[in-house]
Design a protein around this motif. Structure first.
Motif, PDB file in Angstrom:
ATOM      1  N   TYR B 243       0.938  -1.308   0.035  1.00 28.11           N
ATOM      2  CA  TYR B 243      -0.017   0.021  -0.069  1.00 28.11           C
ATOM      3  C   TYR B 243       0.852   1.208   0.053  1.00 28.11           C
ATOM      4  O   TYR B 243       2.074   1.074   0.444  1.00 28.11           O
ATOM      5  N   CYS B 244       0.161   2.396  -0.391  1.00 25.78           N
ATOM      6  CA  CYS B 244       0.942   3.606  -0.293  1.00 25.78           C
ATOM      7  C   CYS B 244       0.314   4.447   0.853  1.00 25.78           C
ATOM      8  O   CYS B 244      -0.746   4.336   1.094  1.00 25.78           O
ATOM      9  N   ASP B 245       1.164   5.193   1.511  1.00 28.18           N
ATOM     10  CA  ASP B 245       0.358   6.416   2.493  1.00 28.18           C
ATOM     11  C   ASP B 245       0.470   7.534   1.791  1.00 28.18           C
ATOM     12  O   ASP B 245       1.327   7.923   0.870  1.00 28.18           O
ATOM     13  N   LEU B 246      -0.672   8.316   1.941  1.00 29.78           N
ATOM     14  CA  LEU B 246      -0.707   9.566   1.239  1.00 29.78           C
ATOM     15  C   LEU B 246      -0.691  10.651   2.380  1.00 29.78           C
ATOM     16  O   LEU B 246      -1.040  10.894   3.526  1.00 29.78           O
ATOM     17  N   HIS B 247       0.677  11.533   2.439  1.00 30.55           N
ATOM     18  CA  HIS B 247       1.052  12.559   3.363  1.00 30.55           C
ATOM     19  C   HIS B 247       0.744  13.999   2.821  1.00 30.55           C
ATOM     20  O   HIS B 247       0.594  14.215   1.717  1.00 30.55           O
ATOM     21  N   ARG B 248       0.238  14.848   3.875  1.00 30.54           N
ATOM     22  CA  ARG B 248       0.171  16.196   3.638  1.00 30.54           C
ATOM     23  C   ARG B 248       1.354  16.738   3.114  1.00 30.54           C
ATOM     24  O   ARG B 248       2.401  16.491   3.709  1.00 30.54           O
ATOM     25  N   GLY B 249       1.206  17.456   2.113  1.00 31.03           N
ATOM     26  CA  GLY B 249       2.551  18.081   1.334  1.00 31.03           C
ATOM     27  C   GLY B 249       3.306  18.893   2.030  1.00 31.03           C
ATOM     28  O   GLY B 249       4.420  19.024   1.735  1.00 31.03           O
ATOM     29  N   THR B 250       2.760  19.528   3.241  1.00 27.04           N
ATOM     30  CA  THR B 250       3.693  20.311   3.987  1.00 27.04           C
ATOM     31  C   THR B 250       4.215  19.667   5.437  1.00 27.04           C
ATOM     32  O   THR B 250       5.077  20.323   5.919  1.00 27.04           O
ATOM     33  N   LYS B 251       3.907  18.363   5.416  1.00 25.34           N
ATOM     34  CA  LYS B 251       4.227  17.481   6.853  1.00 25.34           C
ATOM     35  C   LYS B 251       4.907  16.187   6.453  1.00 25.34           C
ATOM     36  O   LYS B 251       4.722  15.213   7.222  1.00 25.34           O
ATOM     37  N   VAL B 252       5.646  16.337   5.250  1.00 22.12           N
ATOM     38  CA  VAL B 252       6.544  14.898   4.851  1.00 22.12           C
ATOM     39  C   VAL B 252       7.766  15.421   4.413  1.00 22.12           C
ATOM     40  O   VAL B 252       8.237  16.459   4.224  1.00 22.12           O
ATOM     41  N   ARG B 253       8.579  14.414   4.623  1.00 17.91           N
ATOM     42  CA  ARG B 253       9.972  14.680   4.275  1.00 17.91           C
ATOM     43  C   ARG B 253      10.757  13.125   3.806  1.00 17.91           C
ATOM     44  O   ARG B 253      10.225  12.178   4.288  1.00 17.91           O
ATOM     45  N   LYS B 254      11.581  13.283   2.871  1.00 21.08           N
ATOM     46  CA  LYS B 254      12.497  11.890   2.500  1.00 21.08           C
ATOM     47  C   LYS B 254      13.433  11.563   3.548  1.00 21.08           C
ATOM     48  O   LYS B 254      14.403  12.426   4.038  1.00 21.08           O
ATOM     49  N   MET B 255      13.295  10.565   4.194  1.00 18.74           N
ATOM     50  CA  MET B 255      14.084  10.615   5.575  1.00 18.74           C
ATOM     51  C   MET B 255      15.018   8.935   5.153  1.00 18.74           C
ATOM     52  O   MET B 255      15.776   8.850   6.416  1.00 18.74           O
ATOM     53  N   HIS B 256      15.031   8.366   4.179  1.00 18.92           N
ATOM     54  CA  HIS B 256      15.773   7.642   4.044  1.00 18.92           C
ATOM     55  C   HIS B 256      16.403   7.595   2.641  1.00 18.92           C
ATOM     56  O   HIS B 256      15.815   7.895   1.749  1.00 18.92           O
ATOM     57  N   THR B 257      17.911   7.286   2.439  1.00 17.22           N
ATOM     58  CA  THR B 257      18.541   7.420   0.928  1.00 17.22           C
ATOM     59  C   THR B 257      18.070   6.437   0.025  1.00 17.22           C
ATOM     60  O   THR B 257      17.717   6.909  -1.159  1.00 17.22           O
TER      61      THR B 257
END
Lengths: 436, 436
Positions: B243-257
């Protein structure tokens, strides 16, 4: 100091005095907390509450209602005489205080946080530590850790080296939490020690109901007595006062602004867990054991090193600025697997030609770099950029300062950066330790 | 291109050809993977393997042993003709491609990653998407996202606005992952849309066995059809293709390379979960619903804004440099609750006097600022620094560019920064959403 007319009237009406647990209602918001005496900053129509999360807030009393929940006994720090008698059966542990919340107490008269300076003060506030070991305390600095500088790392390393050479069985460094992980990395590279060096701190000062100082200090003394002869960080493992995790000094990072379990191992598991001042579980056998080798101090650091975080809109002028200013090393916090915009490449090449060491890391925080996957990474490698592997940006920054202190030759520096010195580089990167 | 003498002899001896699954042993290390044709960069004595993690590696064949595991059929992208017939019963979804791994396929002849430019190419590679909606694809850019710039955000916002004004039911933006969260924040501030705008990407290109492109695209189309009319990021929720999670565009971050589930909501929970192109669960009712209001585009951005990350050893000269260069805004990534070294205070005051907006955030990433707890924070507030609350440094940087595009007046900018515009500020900060 004391409350003045307006506030005093407001409090007197409800028969409330300092130390009482009260409820204040302002509009739709309700605050529960202990009434403190006014702080220096408070205006005449403000009162100061210590609220549940441990913080103090100032409240304007206009349109506010106050209600007594429970009469309080004004909290006091017990300043009994602690008689310190060394027990020859116990380990000798030194606590070096550099400042920060862990070595502070709140003055309930003013609401201000005061440093605890002397050995006896710190032991008076945490006298149970004496059950665990013979404890001596030295106050080296009294600074908030956002003000730490590389030169202070050097002095701290020298002090620790002196004490270990004089025979202590382990060292605890009390430190502010803001830059604790920079200091733990610095001590990791500068010191090869036969005994444990444990860094600890607190997110709430000793006399707050929610303080983490005592649990952290107690388990740090336990870790300093243990067989784990590395530079480590020992801090709360959860929000509760149950245990502490012991993190490798080069693989740890402050990950939350206020939680007590803010320190987390990155791309790694904590080495061990401590509970009630004793080893509770150990996750790996891959650590340096307590030994009788001579301590090795390598305390040369180059401080002309900067961290540059890339972002959409960054200009190559920023690289040129640092080159022109005589910087010797640049730590880049790139994106993804180790990238910066391609229009930065000329400035990077110029910096490399001028013998400046450039190390790449990732603002992702977790995961290892791989600069061979995309063209951007390959071009950067060709321009002389050194991959920081799976080091955090903070550890890689400190390592670059240290590597440039060992040699001015770029090949030597590259070798040092890409060679594991103190557990900072995982040879085989694992996806497993993500957000743990 | 083809393997030349040395490598070809080496392969011929074991009767191995391109596309075969092979085992290569070099010293103590063993690699399993599919033999690719040589890449441009490969030297004559190198072979190129696609290994299990999806990456390509070059291997020097000296002292290497190769063994055939399984004869392979050379993988090929199917370029069947896809006939696109719009179904009036289905939603009309537009996919805007800006580049990155998600809109690329590997050329198995060379090992190089190629962009997919046309609508039909992308649909040919992902033809199942047509079951979900009437899909049109526009190629706006073809760039790796580390090369994104604020001006590209503006053009992307304008293109999206045009399409929504022309009546599409939802938009999917295909984007590189490196700076996806900067772009999602930028679109969040620039666009108030009556329909969903979903940004997605991939960590592995479409034809890799481990690709995440299809699952992300499928669920993004599902999200673009949904009732969630916000700017969101839709990416893998786990390492598996579930599945995919849907994140708010202002509260999301790339956290792993490199992990496929690298995008994480920060200080927040994802809004919803999508599975098989459909809404699978929703975590909150606190989102903007699909509506019939007119789209609002506010696309003025100030690009003279920089991110400065503080570190032990930073100098105040860095602030002065940006002031002298005419920067209008500085986003500071401070330590802990929002701190920088106290010796920076004069430079900060000067910047404030010269009408430069300075916003504080924390390099802890998680948690909210509180600049009232320690003296450092209070001094910074007095010097005019604006608290970024619980915004990530990246979102706060983008918001500062946007705020300065709306007004040059520092009071207005302060009001914008401290007012929730697009879900970026949690009024009541929760400790709950940590490392989730």
């Amino acid at each position: 100091m004391a409350y003045k007319k307006i506030a005093q009237d407001f409090l007197n009406k409800s028969n409330i005095s300092i130390g009482d647990l009260v409820k204040v209602e302002k509009g739709e918001i309700q605050y529960n907390g202990i009434l403190l005496d006014r702080s220096e900053d408070a205006e005449d129509n403000h009162i100061v509450l210590k609220i549940d999360n441990g913080y103090n807030i100032g409240l304007n009393i206009s349109n506010a209602k106050i209600e007594l929940i429970k009469k309080g006994s004004k909290p006091e720090i017990k300043y009994d005489n602690v008689e310190i008698v060394n027990d020859p059966e116990k380990d000798n542990i030194l606590i070096i205080s550099t400042g920060g919340t862990v070595s502070s107490i709140i003055d309930y008269k003013t609401g201000a946080v005061h440093p605890v300076f002397t050995a006896s003060d710190l032991l008076k506030a945490n006298s149970e530590l004496l059950d665990l070991a013979n404890i001596d305390v030295k106050a080296l600095y009294n600074i908030l850790s956002e003000n730490m500088k590389p030169e202070y790392w050097v002095n701290t390393a020298k002090s620790i080296a002196d004490e270990i050479n004089n025979g202590v069985d382990g060292v605890v460094v009390a430190h502010g939490t803001d830059t604790m992980h920079y200091t733990s990395a610095a001590l990791s590279f500068m010191l090869e020690s036969p005994v444990p060096i444990v860094i600890t701190g607190a997110q709430r000062s000793s006399d707050r109901p929610s303080t983490d100082a005592f649990l952290n200090l107690m388990n740090s003394v336990g870790a300093a007595k243990s067989n784990i002869a590395e530079v480590t960080v020992c801090m709360h493992g959860t929000l509760d006062d149950v245990y502490c995790d012991l993190h490798r000094g080069t693989k740890v990072r402050k990950m939350h602004t206020s939680r007590r379990d803010t320190f987390r191992s990155i791309d790694n598991e904590p080495i061990a867990r401590f509970k009630n001042g004793e080893l509770s579980s150990i996750n790996t056998n891959n650590y340096t054991k307590r030994n009788s080798k001579e301590l090795k101090l390598s305390d040369n650091l180059e401080s002309k090193v900067a961290i540059i975080k890339t972002f959409p809109g960054i200009t190559e002028e920023l690289i040129n600025y640092h080159v022109d200013k005589g910087y010797k090393g640049l730590l880049i916090e790139g994106t993804g697997l180790g990238h910066i915009p391609d229009y930065m490449l000329n400035a990077i090449k110029r910096a490399n030609e001028e013998n400046i060491a450039i190390v790449m890391t990732s603002q992702c925080i977790y995961g290892t770099l791989n600069m061979n996957v995309y063209s951007t990474g390959r071009k950067l490698l060709n321009a002389g950029v050194i991959s920081g592997g799976d080091m955090t940006p903070e550890t890689a920054y400190v390592k670059l300062c240290w590597a440039l202190g060992q040699s001015e030759n770029l090949n030597d520096v590259t070798n040092i950066i890409t060679t594991n010195i103190a557990g900072e580089l995982n040879e085989k990167s694992s996806l497993k330790y993500f957000l743990n």
